[in-house]
Design a protein around this motif. Structure first.
Motif, short mmCIF file in Angstrom:
data_model
loop_
_atom_site.label_atom_id
_atom_site.label_comp_id
_atom_site.label_asym_id
_atom_site.label_seq_id
_atom_site.Cartn_x
_atom_site.Cartn_y
_atom_site.Cartn_z
N ASP A 261 -9.10 0.32 1.52
CA ASP A 261 -9.12 -0.18 -0.09
C ASP A 261 -9.80 -1.70 -0.05
O ASP A 261 -10.28 -1.84 -1.67
CB ASP A 261 -8.15 0.40 -0.58
CG ASP A 261 -7.71 1.57 -0.90
OD1 ASP A 261 -8.73 2.13 -0.79
OD2 ASP A 261 -6.09 1.92 -0.93
N HIS A 262 -9.23 -2.19 0.64
CA HIS A 262 -9.22 -4.27 0.42
C HIS A 262 -10.06 -4.09 1.25
O HIS A 262 -9.48 -5.25 2.96
CB HIS A 262 -8.34 -4.24 0.40
CG HIS A 262 -7.21 -3.72 0.07
ND1 HIS A 262 -6.78 -3.80 -2.01
CD2 HIS A 262 -6.14 -3.08 -0.43
CE1 HIS A 262 -5.95 -3.31 -2.85
NE2 HIS A 262 -5.30 -2.93 -1.43
N ARG A 263 -11.05 -3.48 1.60
CA ARG A 263 -11.89 -4.55 3.23
C ARG A 263 -12.51 -5.50 2.93
O ARG A 263 -12.78 -5.96 4.51
CB ARG A 263 -13.42 -4.00 2.82
CG ARG A 263 -13.47 -1.84 2.82
CD ARG A 263 -14.95 -1.52 2.78
NE ARG A 263 -14.90 -0.05 3.49
CZ ARG A 263 -14.55 0.67 3.78
NH1 ARG A 263 -15.15 0.08 4.64
NH2 ARG A 263 -15.18 1.47 3.62
N ASN B 83 1.41 1.23 -3.44
CA ASN B 83 1.53 1.64 -4.44
C ASN B 83 1.30 0.57 -5.37
O ASN B 83 0.98 0.26 -6.58
CB ASN B 83 0.44 2.92 -5.23
CG ASN B 83 -0.58 2.97 -5.84
OD1 ASN B 83 -1.54 2.15 -5.54
ND2 ASN B 83 -0.99 3.88 -6.77
N ARG C 47 -5.42 3.45 4.93
CA ARG C 47 -5.55 3.14 3.61
C ARG C 47 -6.24 2.02 2.86
O ARG C 47 -6.96 1.79 2.88
CB ARG C 47 -4.38 3.87 2.49
CG ARG C 47 -4.84 3.91 1.19
CD ARG C 47 -3.63 5.28 0.27
NE ARG C 47 -2.67 4.91 0.23
CZ ARG C 47 -2.11 5.47 1.22
NH1 ARG C 47 -1.66 6.06 1.83
NH2 ARG C 47 -0.17 4.97 0.62
N SER C 48 -4.94 1.04 3.05
CA SER C 48 -5.05 0.04 2.39
C SER C 48 -6.60 -1.34 2.92
O SER C 48 -6.64 -1.97 1.62
CB SER C 48 -3.72 -1.18 2.81
OG SER C 48 -3.98 -2.56 2.18
N LYS D 134 -2.39 -3.60 -5.70
CA LYS D 134 -3.25 -4.31 -7.15
C LYS D 134 -2.73 -5.59 -7.76
O LYS D 134 -3.08 -6.71 -8.63
CB LYS D 134 -3.81 -3.60 -7.86
CG LYS D 134 -5.10 -3.98 -8.77
CD LYS D 134 -5.03 -2.35 -9.05
CE LYS D 134 -6.54 -2.98 -10.50
NZ LYS D 134 -7.06 -2.14 -11.05
N ALA E 238 0.98 -0.81 0.24
CA ALA E 238 0.35 0.73 0.14
C ALA E 238 1.00 1.04 0.04
O ALA E 238 0.71 1.89 -1.03
CB ALA E 238 -1.12 0.12 1.30
#
Length: 280
Positions: free
Chosen positions: A254-256, A225, A250-251, A228, A222
């Motif tokens: 973004d990746h719940r 970046n 943040r991660s 993904k 993360a």
């Protein structure tokens, strides 16, 4: 008909040989089934296979008893396995600081050298770089690391990760991507022969090479970046570790649906100053 002494002796010798052969065959057969039984018993007592998207404890700063809800544990190859799904850490492309003298004494030709014949060192971790620049050196290194891999398997580990696969990116004048790819293939084959799964440690640049890793271990994806591409390549078979709290937060957003570990940079053992392990 009379039996001569000579024929009697031949007959006795034949009977003894037959008995010995039967005994030897039975012993070999017994040993074979015993070995098969041991392997079946060992397989039966192994923990469950890799569990995707599970809680992991990254214990490279020293072994300790993991929390009850931790499914995957990574430890250094010199530590005992934890009895979970255990990943054995091997520094496959650089030398641990406490092992540099061993390399210098026993395999000085396998350490990367600069133009002045000084050992090339990664300044961030004080680790000497292993020289993977030629096929001959890669073969020699694989032979050494093969012993470590077998030790991991014998100690009860289910998988292995080879760190610093991306060392070539930090020393591009001396090492190439092709060097790293070939060395990775050799190490993967070594692990597979030992019955271990293999995790790709970082090196997002090599995801397109189809190296047949079983899962990925990413540090700070993360922060950089890079998450993904790993998730695209491995799905939920990605262990995500962050050391920066804003990147971790943040991660998590973004990746719940993914378990992410926030750890201290030094990976201090439980009870030591600075120890941090939290999840989302």
């Amino acid at each position: 008909m009379r039996t001569t002494t000579a024929s009697f002796r031949r007959g006795a010798l034949s009977e003894r040989w037959g008995a010995q052969t039967t005994f030897t065959f039975a012993a070999v057969l017994l040993a074979f089934f015993s070995l098969v039984s041991q392997r079946v018993d060992a397989a039966a007592t192994k923990p469950n296979p890799f569990v995707a998207n599970a809680k992991v404890d990254y214990q490279l700063g020293g072994a300790y008893v993991p929390a009850a809800d931790v499914t995957i544990v990574t430890r250094d190859r010199t530590e005992p396995s934890a009895g979970r799904f255990d990943i054995c850490y091997i520094n496959g492309f650089q030398a641990q600081p406490n092992e540099r003298q061993w390399w210098e004494r026993n395999h000085p030709n396998l350490l990367l050298r600069d133009r002045d014949n000084h050992t090339v060192v990664d300044p961030n971790w004080d680790e000497a770089i292993l020289d993977i620049s030629t096929p001959a050196k890669r073969r020699q290194l694989t032979t050494i690391i093969d012993r470590w891999v077998k030790g991991c398997a014998e100690s009860g580990y289910e998988a292995v990760e080879f760190d610093n696969l991306d060392s070539y990116t930090r020393f591009p004048k001396q090492l190439s991507e092709a060097n790293a790819v070939d060395m990775a293939k050799r190490l993967i084959a070594t692990a597979k022969r030992a019955g271990l799964q293999v995790g790709q440690k970082n090196a997002v640049e090599l995801l397109d090479h189809n190296l047949r890793f079983d899962f990925a271990v990413t540090e700070s994806c993360a922060f950089y970046n890079e998450c993904k591409p790993y998730l695209t390549a491995f799905g939920n078979r990605v262990i995500m570790i962050e050391y920066d709290e804003p990147a971790f937060a943040r991660s998590c957003l973004d990746h719940r649906n993914h378990v992410i570990l926030l750890a201290d940079q030094n990976l201090a053992r439980q009870g030591a100053q600075g120890h941090l392990r939290t999840y989302c």
